[in-house]
Design a protein around this motif. Structure first.
Motif, PDB file in Angstrom:
ATOM      1  N   THR A  34     -58.921  24.017  -8.056  1.00  0.00           N
ATOM      2  CA  THR A  34     -58.357  24.957  -7.260  1.00  0.00           C
ATOM      3  C   THR A  34     -58.307  26.300  -8.006  1.00  0.00           C
ATOM      4  N   TYR A 124     -64.696  14.479   0.992  1.00  0.00           N
ATOM      5  CA  TYR A 124     -64.491  15.687   2.025  1.00  0.00           C
ATOM      6  C   TYR A 124     -65.996  16.661   1.861  1.00  0.00           C
ATOM      7  N   ARG A 125     -66.560  16.878   0.830  1.00  0.00           N
ATOM      8  CA  ARG A 125     -67.784  17.683   0.685  1.00  0.00           C
ATOM      9  C   ARG A 125     -68.684  17.108   1.505  1.00  0.00           C
ATOM     10  N   GLU A 245     -57.043  22.776   3.401  1.00  0.00           N
ATOM     11  CA  GLU A 245     -57.594  22.800   2.247  1.00  0.00           C
ATOM     12  C   GLU A 245     -58.808  21.885   2.106  1.00  0.00           C
ATOM     13  N   ARG A 246     -58.833  20.642   2.259  1.00  0.00           N
ATOM     14  CA  ARG A 246     -59.780  19.734   1.914  1.00  0.00           C
ATOM     15  C   ARG A 246     -59.898  18.966   3.341  1.00  0.00           C
ATOM     16  N   HIS A 258     -58.453  15.238   6.826  1.00  0.00           N
ATOM     17  CA  HIS A 258     -57.987  15.887   5.735  1.00  0.00           C
ATOM     18  C   HIS A 258     -57.369  15.011   4.532  1.00  0.00           C
ATOM     19  N   HIS A 259     -57.034  15.583   3.462  1.00  0.00           N
ATOM     20  CA  HIS A 259     -56.967  14.772   2.241  1.00  0.00           C
ATOM     21  C   HIS A 259     -55.293  14.212   2.100  1.00  0.00           C
TER      22      HIS A 259
END
Length: 333
Positions: A34, A124-125, A245-246, A258-259
Motif C-alpha cells: 500500500t 484479486y488482480r 481497495e482490493r 473483495h478482500h
C-alpha cells in the motif's frame, strides 16, 4: 523527501535565532502492499531526514516479517510448518497473534486471522476465487480455535492441516503505532503516519486539528476520490475498511468480490461498504474495523457502543451513514 511549505523562526530577546528551522517534513513510499506516508514537524533538517528514513525502514522490516507472500517472513514460515510442529515465535508475532485472538473472542469469530485458509486462494488482480468445492473443503480450517498459542513457551501451533493465517487485518495498524512510537521517542509532538486505510495521529497540526477524509466508497477508493466525510482529529488512531481497495466484479454473477472475508462463509462480506473506527491505537482500530465490517451495522454498532474509547462510522450498501453514540454527524459533502 518532500517538504511542505511551512517554516518558523523563533524570536528570542528581540533577535531572530538561527538555531531553529522548523518545517513539516514528509515522505511517501510503497510498502506493505500500500502507500505509506509519514509527516511531522521538526526543527532540525538532518534529524528529520534520519527519522523519515528510520520510519520507512521500520515499515519495510515489518513487511519482511509479516507478509504471507515473502517466503522468508516469519508469517510464511509459520504457514509452512506450524501445522506439523509447534513453532517458536518472536515476541512481536506473539503480541499480534494474541491480540488477534482477543478480537476473535470479543467478536465471536467475526475477526479471524485463519480466514486465509480460504482467503489465500483469492487473486484479486487476476480476478480469481476458489471454486465452491474448494471453498467447501477448506472452510472447516477457518476457526481461530485451531491456533494453539503457548505464551509461556513462546510457541504457536496449528491444530488443523489446512490452516493458514494472514495478519492483514492488524499489521498495518500495528505498523503505524510502531512508527508513531519511534517519532515520539525522538521528541516529535506533531505527526501523522498512514499505511493504506490505517493512520496514527500524534498531537495536532500545530494548533488546529488534522482533517482526515473518509473516501466515497463508490469512487473506487482512488487517491483523487472525493471525501464523503471529513473528520477533525488529534491524538488518535483511525482505521477504515472498505470493499473498494482490493476487489473485482464476478462476470457471471455481477457480484463484487473483495478482500474482507466472512469467516463463516469464506466469501466476501455483503451489506456494508465502509467502516471507520476511531480509537487509541492502530493495533486495535485496525482489527476493529474489520470486525465491524463483518458484523454489519446493528451488531457492529452495538459492539462499538459497548466499548470505552472507540467510535465508528459505517456506510452501508445503500449509502446510508451510521454513527456510534459518541459521534455527532460531521461535515458531509
Amino acid at each position: 523527501m518532500k517538504k511542505l511549505a511551512a517554516r518558523c523562526v523563533i524570536l528570542l530577546a528581540g533577535i531572530y535565532s538561527a538555531h531553529a528551522h522548523c518545517e513539516w517534513y514528509s515522505d511517501t513510499q510503497g510498502i506493505m502492499g500500500t502507500e505509506v506516508s509519514i509527516t511531522f514537524w521538526h526543527d532540525d533538517p538532518a534529524q528529520a531526514q534520519q527519522l523519515l528514513a528510520d520510519g520507512m525502514a521500520e515499515m519495510r522490516r515489518l513487511d519482511r516479517e509479516l507478509s504471507p507472500w515473502i517466503e522468508s517472513s516469519e508469517l510464511a514460515t509459520l504457514n509452512r510448518l506450524a501445522a506439523k510442529t509447534p513453532q517458536k515465535i518472536s515476541s512481536e508475532m506473539l503480541f499480534l497473534v494474541d491480540k488477534s485472538l482477543y478480537f476473535s473472542h470479543l467478536t465471536h469469530g467475526a475477526f479471524d486471522i485463519t480466514f486465509a485458509s480460504v482467503g489465500w486462494f483469492y487473486d484479486y488482480r487476476e480476478k480469481k476465487q476458489p471454486s465452491e468445492a474448494q471453498r467447501s473443503a477448506l472452510l472447516p480450517a477457518i476457526n481461530y480455535r485451531w491456533l494453539k498459542l503457548d505464551k509461556a513457551a513462546g510457541t504457536l501451533a496449528y491444530a488443523h492441516d489446512n490452516v493458514r493465517i494472514d495478519l492483514g487485518g492488524i499489521a498495518k495498524g500495528y505498523a503505524v503505532d510502531r512508527v508513531a512510537q519511534l517519532l515520539e521517542t525522538a521528541g516529535v509532538r506533531n505527526a501523522t503516519i498512514s499505511a493504506g486505510g490505517d493512520s496514527q495521529i500524534v498531537g495536532d497540526k500545530r494548533g488546529k486539528p488534522w482533517i482526515i477524509g473518509i473516501k466515497n466508497p463508490r469512487d473506487g477508493g482512488k487517491e483523487e476520490a472525493e471525501a464523503a466525510i471529513l473528520l477533525p482529529l488529534e491524538n488518535t488512531a483511525i482505521s477504515t475498511s472498505g470493499d473498494y481497495e482490493r476487489y473485482f466484479i464476478d462476470q457471471k454473477t455481477g457480484e463484487r468480490v473483495h478482500h474482507i472475508i466472512n469467516p463463516r462463509t469464506g466469501k466476501s462480506v455483503e451489506g456494508v461498504v465502509s467502516v471507520t473506527i476511531l480509537g487509541p491505537r492502530g493495533s486495535d482500530t485496525d482489527p476493529m474495523s474489520t470486525s465491524v465490517f463483518v458484523l454489519g451495522v446493528e451488531k457492529g454498532l452495538a459492539l462499538v457502543n459497548s466499548l470505552a474509547n472507540f467510535e465508528c462510522i459505517i456506510i452501508d450498501k445503500t449509502g446510508k451513514v451510521f454513527y456510534s453514540d459518541g459521534l455527532m454527524p460531521p461535515q458531509q459533502n
